[in-house]
Scaffold this motif. Sequence first.
Motif, PDB file in Angstrom:
ATOM      1  N   THR A  25      64.221 108.503  33.308  1.00 37.88           N
ATOM      2  CA  THR A  25      65.587 109.462  33.280  1.00 37.88           C
ATOM      3  C   THR A  25      65.713 110.046  32.029  1.00 37.88           C
ATOM      4  O   THR A  25      64.572 110.131  31.222  1.00 37.88           O
ATOM      5  CB  THR A  25      66.770 108.224  32.914  1.00 37.88           C
ATOM      6  N   SER A  26      66.306 111.520  32.128  1.00 36.30           N
ATOM      7  CA  SER A  26      65.786 112.468  31.294  1.00 36.30           C
ATOM      8  C   SER A  26      66.965 112.135  30.291  1.00 36.30           C
ATOM      9  O   SER A  26      68.175 111.879  30.495  1.00 36.30           O
ATOM     10  CB  SER A  26      66.718 113.452  31.293  1.00 36.30           C
ATOM     11  N   CYS A  28      69.392 113.570  28.074  1.00 34.87           N
ATOM     12  CA  CYS A  28      70.712 113.738  29.155  1.00 34.87           C
ATOM     13  C   CYS A  28      71.207 113.390  30.340  1.00 34.87           C
ATOM     14  O   CYS A  28      72.525 112.901  29.684  1.00 34.87           O
ATOM     15  CB  CYS A  28      70.717 115.428  29.376  1.00 34.87           C
ATOM     16  N   CYS A  46      67.352 123.454  32.639  1.00 37.09           N
ATOM     17  CA  CYS A  46      66.274 124.401  31.885  1.00 37.09           C
ATOM     18  C   CYS A  46      66.277 126.143  31.853  1.00 37.09           C
ATOM     19  O   CYS A  46      65.298 126.998  31.595  1.00 37.09           O
ATOM     20  CB  CYS A  46      64.920 123.828  32.072  1.00 37.09           C
ATOM     21  N   SER A  65      56.456 119.017  26.397  1.00 34.08           N
ATOM     22  CA  SER A  65      57.356 119.267  27.126  1.00 34.08           C
ATOM     23  C   SER A  65      56.531 121.054  27.673  1.00 34.08           C
ATOM     24  O   SER A  65      54.797 120.828  26.870  1.00 34.08           O
ATOM     25  CB  SER A  65      57.461 120.671  25.677  1.00 34.08           C
ATOM     26  N   SER A  86      67.669 117.533  26.298  1.00 35.06           N
ATOM     27  CA  SER A  86      67.776 116.811  26.212  1.00 35.06           C
ATOM     28  C   SER A  86      67.271 116.392  27.559  1.00 35.06           C
ATOM     29  O   SER A  86      67.251 115.348  28.926  1.00 35.06           O
ATOM     30  CB  SER A  86      68.587 116.324  26.080  1.00 35.06           C
ATOM     31  N   CYS A  87      67.731 118.216  28.390  1.00 38.18           N
ATOM     32  CA  CYS A  87      67.688 117.796  29.530  1.00 38.18           C
ATOM     33  C   CYS A  87      65.782 117.962  30.295  1.00 38.18           C
ATOM     34  O   CYS A  87      65.732 117.068  31.918  1.00 38.18           O
ATOM     35  CB  CYS A  87      68.162 118.411  30.937  1.00 38.18           C
ATOM     36  N   GLN A  88      65.154 118.093  29.755  1.00 35.26           N
ATOM     37  CA  GLN A  88      63.656 118.360  30.386  1.00 35.26           C
ATOM     38  C   GLN A  88      63.105 116.723  29.470  1.00 35.26           C
ATOM     39  O   GLN A  88      61.536 116.795  29.542  1.00 35.26           O
ATOM     40  CB  GLN A  88      63.112 119.402  29.793  1.00 35.26           C
ATOM     41  N   ILE A  90      62.348 113.622  29.229  1.00 36.24           N
ATOM     42  CA  ILE A  90      61.714 111.670  30.186  1.00 36.24           C
ATOM     43  C   ILE A  90      61.716 111.103  28.741  1.00 36.24           C
ATOM     44  O   ILE A  90      60.947 110.715  28.154  1.00 36.24           O
ATOM     45  CB  ILE A  90      60.887 112.151  31.271  1.00 36.24           C
TER      46      ILE A  90
END
Length: 112
Positions: A25-26, A28, A46, A65, A86-88, A90
């Motif tokens: 899960t990310s 975010c 992103c 990253s 936070s969206c990237q 994991i």
Amino acid sequence: MATIKILPHAAYCPEGASLEVPAGTSICEALLDNNIKIEHACDMSCACTTCHVIVREGFNSLNASEEEEDDLLDRAWGLEPQSRLSCQAIVAQTDLVVEIPKYSINHAKENH
């Protein structure tokens, strides 16, 4: 499952929080799934820095990253060596401590 401890943030999570999150899960997604309404102006594609977080513990357990994320992070408010979008980022099996910065650069929200 991993635990994400969210440090207190006046607007998003005044009391702080502790979240149980499945690996993969990310950060975010984990925040949003637990009613912590972190900004994510680009819908987690992103393309902005509004979901910037600082990973205070467990940083090295996250996926690496990519260059696109690194380039965007250069524009984030309050950038630190342990900053991630936070969206990237994991989640793996390691517990995390995450801080949401006080500010974000969101021109739409700021009416610029």
